[in-house]
Design a protein around this motif. Structure first.
Motif, PDB file in Angstrom:
ATOM      1  N   LYS A  11     -17.063  -2.852   8.171  1.00 34.96           N
ATOM      2  CA  LYS A  11     -15.938  -3.685   8.133  1.00 34.96           C
ATOM      3  C   LYS A  11     -15.285  -3.718   6.654  1.00 34.96           C
ATOM      4  CE  LYS A  11     -13.110  -7.307   9.861  1.00 34.96           C
ATOM      5  NZ  LYS A  11     -11.718  -6.566  10.292  1.00 34.96           N
ATOM      6  N   LEU A  12     -14.469  -3.240   6.249  1.00 32.27           N
ATOM      7  CA  LEU A  12     -13.825  -3.213   4.713  1.00 32.27           C
ATOM      8  C   LEU A  12     -13.118  -4.411   4.682  1.00 32.27           C
ATOM      9  CD1 LEU A  12     -12.223   0.183   4.479  1.00 32.27           C
ATOM     10  CD2 LEU A  12     -14.516  -0.682   3.507  1.00 32.27           C
ATOM     11  N   GLU A  18      -5.854  -2.987   3.804  1.00 30.70           N
ATOM     12  CA  GLU A  18      -4.350  -3.017   3.605  1.00 30.70           C
ATOM     13  C   GLU A  18      -3.864  -1.965   2.471  1.00 30.70           C
ATOM     14  OE1 GLU A  18      -1.798  -4.208   5.651  1.00 30.70           O
ATOM     15  OE2 GLU A  18      -3.730  -4.824   6.904  1.00 30.70           O
ATOM     16  N   ALA A  19      -4.749  -1.810   1.497  1.00 30.06           N
ATOM     17  CA  ALA A  19      -4.479  -0.726   0.376  1.00 30.06           C
ATOM     18  C   ALA A  19      -4.565   0.486   0.839  1.00 30.06           C
ATOM     19  CB  ALA A  19      -5.340  -1.147  -0.818  1.00 30.06           C
ATOM     20  N   VAL A  24      -2.152   5.952   2.757  1.00 31.10           N
ATOM     21  CA  VAL A  24      -1.932   6.645   3.895  1.00 31.10           C
ATOM     22  C   VAL A  24      -0.405   6.908   4.227  1.00 31.10           C
ATOM     23  CG1 VAL A  24      -2.559   7.362   6.070  1.00 31.10           C
ATOM     24  CG2 VAL A  24      -4.132   6.565   4.286  1.00 31.10           C
ATOM     25  N   SER A  25       0.082   5.500   4.442  1.00 32.67           N
ATOM     26  CA  SER A  25       1.566   5.685   4.767  1.00 32.67           C
ATOM     27  C   SER A  25       2.441   5.971   4.188  1.00 32.67           C
ATOM     28  CB  SER A  25       2.119   4.116   5.054  1.00 32.67           C
ATOM     29  OG  SER A  25       3.225   3.941   5.625  1.00 32.67           O
TER      30      SER A  25
END
Length: 98
Positions: A11-12, A18-19, A24-25
Motif C-alpha cells: 500500500k502506497l 493521488e499523485a 496517469v490521468s
C-alpha cells in the motif's frame, strides 16, 4: 504479503497514490487529445491543412515541394490534394536512424 500467483502487494501512501493517479490521468487525456486532433484531419487534405497536419508553415511546405520532388500528391484538373497516410509514410522514410 505474497499470494499464490507470485505477486507482491503493498500500500502506497495516499498522497503518492493521488499523485500517480493525477499523472496517469493527465497522460491519458493528452494522448486522447492528440489522437483526436490527428483523426480530425480528412484523408485528403488541402495545402493549408497539410501544413497544419505536419506542424509546419505553408511556406515550408512549398519549400519542401521544391526541394523534394517525391512528396506524394494527387492532382486532378489542377486541384492538388495530399493523402494523410501517404504523407505519414513519406515522413517515415526521412526518419533519422542514429
Amino acid at each position: 504479503m505474497i499470494s499464490i500467483n507470485n505477486t507482491v502487494e503493498f500500500k502506497l501512501p495516499t498522497d503518492l497514490q493521488e499523485a500517480i493517479k493525477q499523472i496517469v490521468s493527465s497522460s491519458v487525456a493528452q494522448i486522447i487529445t492528440e489522437t483526436q486532433q490527428k483523426n480530425n484531419y480528412r484523408p485528403y487534405m488541402t495545402k493549408q491543412e497539410t501544413a497544419s497536419y505536419l506542424h509546419i508553415a505553408p511556406k515550408t511546405l512549398l519549400d519542401w515541394e521544391a526541394k523534394y520532388k517525391d512528396i506524394p500528391t494527387i492532382e486532378i484538373d489542377g486541384v492538388k490534394r495530399y493523402r494523410r497516410t501517404d504523407l505519414d509514410n513519406w515522413m517515415e522514410t526521412r526518419k533519422l536512424n542514429k
